[in-house]
Design a protein around this motif. Structure first.
Motif, PDB file in Angstrom:
ATOM      1  N   THR A 153      78.527 101.034 -31.042  1.00 27.61           N
ATOM      2  CA  THR A 153      79.855 101.417 -31.510  1.00 27.61           C
ATOM      3  C   THR A 153      79.769 102.112 -32.861  1.00 27.61           C
ATOM      4  OG1 THR A 153      80.195  99.302 -32.644  1.00 27.61           O
ATOM      5  CG2 THR A 153      80.836  99.421 -30.314  1.00 27.61           C
ATOM      6  N   LYS A 154      80.883 102.750 -33.257  1.00 32.52           N
ATOM      7  CA  LYS A 154      80.929 103.386 -34.573  1.00 32.52           C
ATOM      8  C   LYS A 154      80.777 102.353 -35.679  1.00 32.52           C
ATOM      9  CE  LYS A 154      83.774 107.389 -33.287  1.00 32.52           C
ATOM     10  NZ  LYS A 154      85.042 108.121 -33.552  1.00 32.52           N
ATOM     11  N   ALA A 155      81.309 101.137 -35.430  1.00 34.97           N
ATOM     12  CA  ALA A 155      81.175 100.076 -36.432  1.00 34.97           C
ATOM     13  C   ALA A 155      79.709  99.705 -36.646  1.00 34.97           C
ATOM     14  CB  ALA A 155      81.973  98.847 -35.998  1.00 34.97           C
ATOM     15  N   GLU A 156      78.938  99.702 -35.553  1.00 38.09           N
ATOM     16  CA  GLU A 156      77.520  99.380 -35.663  1.00 38.09           C
ATOM     17  C   GLU A 156      76.773 100.468 -36.437  1.00 38.09           C
ATOM     18  OE1 GLU A 156      73.713  98.362 -32.717  1.00 38.09           O
ATOM     19  OE2 GLU A 156      75.763  98.427 -31.940  1.00 38.09           O
ATOM     20  N   VAL A 157      77.134 101.722 -36.179  1.00 43.62           N
ATOM     21  CA  VAL A 157      76.518 102.831 -36.910  1.00 43.62           C
ATOM     22  C   VAL A 157      76.863 102.748 -38.396  1.00 43.62           C
ATOM     23  CG1 VAL A 157      76.459 105.335 -37.174  1.00 43.62           C
ATOM     24  CG2 VAL A 157      76.510 104.322 -34.885  1.00 43.62           C
ATOM     25  N   SER A 158      78.118 102.418 -38.694  1.00 48.08           N
ATOM     26  CA  SER A 158      78.544 102.289 -40.089  1.00 48.08           C
ATOM     27  C   SER A 158      77.809 101.153 -40.782  1.00 48.08           C
ATOM     28  CB  SER A 158      80.058 102.058 -40.159  1.00 48.08           C
ATOM     29  OG  SER A 158      80.769 103.154 -39.623  1.00 48.08           O
ATOM     30  N   LEU A 159      77.626 100.036 -40.063  1.00 47.70           N
ATOM     31  CA  LEU A 159      76.908  98.903 -40.626  1.00 47.70           C
ATOM     32  C   LEU A 159      75.460  99.278 -40.928  1.00 47.70           C
ATOM     33  CD1 LEU A 159      76.718  95.942 -41.431  1.00 47.70           C
ATOM     34  CD2 LEU A 159      76.295  95.375 -39.033  1.00 47.70           C
ATOM     35  N   THR A 160      74.868 100.075 -40.036  1.00 51.59           N
ATOM     36  CA  THR A 160      73.497 100.524 -40.268  1.00 51.59           C
ATOM     37  C   THR A 160      73.402 101.334 -41.551  1.00 51.59           C
ATOM     38  OG1 THR A 160      73.027 100.566 -37.890  1.00 51.59           O
ATOM     39  CG2 THR A 160      71.583 101.862 -39.322  1.00 51.59           C
ATOM     40  N   ARG A 161      74.390 102.185 -41.782  1.00 53.26           N
ATOM     41  CA  ARG A 161      74.403 102.988 -43.001  1.00 53.26           C
ATOM     42  C   ARG A 161      74.527 102.108 -44.245  1.00 53.26           C
ATOM     43  NH1 ARG A 161      76.050 108.162 -41.251  1.00 53.26           N
ATOM     44  NH2 ARG A 161      74.503 108.687 -39.670  1.00 53.26           N
TER      45      ARG A 161
END
Length: 243
Positions: free
Chosen positions: A157-165
């Motif tokens: 999800t986009k939330a997972e990508v944001s968390l990775t950042r």
């Protein structure tokens, strides 16, 4: 030309490749990483990688590591932002306490040429009390849990990508970089020499007992390739038994 991430800020803009000599250094590091990680895949007793085990006779120390992989960023932008990470991805059924940190620490020691690859044979052998360097815990991330038969599998999800950042920002910060640099210096100046002494003693005892395999070897040519980049560890566990 190639275009970077579309988000505003540090990720935007054109991609800039590393100079060939710098890229070559990272490729060589990556090859050494892959060589060590391939030896850690499989089912072993990890009694030396977790406290509380005297030797390999305790069945609770046996764990299965399905896959160990590495990736190294190769862009000039990552270098300038302090994001030139070596990311280790470890997949297994379940892990012991501090097992992943020990696997990562020993991988760094061997890859940097501080101890030879044969130290891994000693660490995974029957003997207990073998010193294993423990990598800093701040860079260890449980990336995802995989359940039997694909149950509860969710798309990225986009939330997972944001968390990775966010995690990348934290790992690139001064605190994490400083902690990792201290670990590398301790590994080279104090921990590594102790490990080499232990390996020589084990080799001498092995020859005295009539055994000549598994513990012999000399450190590789000293390398400083891993002294500066921050090494990010990403542990991935499968099935329901996540430690």
């Amino acid at each position: 030309g190639a275009v970077g991430f579309s988000e505003e800020g540090a990720y935007g803009g054109a991609l800039v490749a590393l100079l060939e000599r710098e890229a070559l250094v990272r490729r060589n590091v990556h090859m050494r990483l892959r060589s060590v990680l391939s030896r850690l895949s499989g089912t072993y007793s990890f009694h030396n990688f977790s406290p509380g085990f005297a030797d390999a006779t305790d069945p609770k120390s046996v764990r299965s590591v399905y896959r160990c992989r590495s990736a190294i960023s190769a862009g000039q932008r990552d270098v300038l932002l302090g994001r030139d990470f070596a990311v280790l991805r470890i997949t297994g059924r379940s892990f012991l306490y501090r097992q992943i940190l020990g696997m990562t620490g020993l991988t760094i020691a061997i890859t940097a040429g501080i101890v030879p690859l044969t130290y891994l044979d000693l660490a995974l052998g029957q003997q207990g009390g073998i010193e294993i360097p423990t990598a800093p815990a701040g860079n260890l991330v449980l990336a995802r849990c995989f359940f039997r038969d694909g149950a509860f599998t969710a798309p990225t999800t986009k939330a997972e990508v944001s968390l990775t950042r966010v995690l990348e920002d934290e790992m690139a910060g001064d605190a994490m970089q400083g902690e990792f640099s201290k670990f590398c210096h301790d590994l080279k100046d104090t921990i590594g020499p102790r490990m080499c002494t232990l390996l020589k003693v084990a080799a001498r005892d092995s020859v005295g007992d009539g055994h000549t395999s598994g513990v012999l070897g000399e450190p590789n040519q000293p390398s400083t390739d891993l002294q500066e980049p921050c090494c990010a560890q990403e542990a991935r566990a499968s099935d329901l038994e996540v430690q």
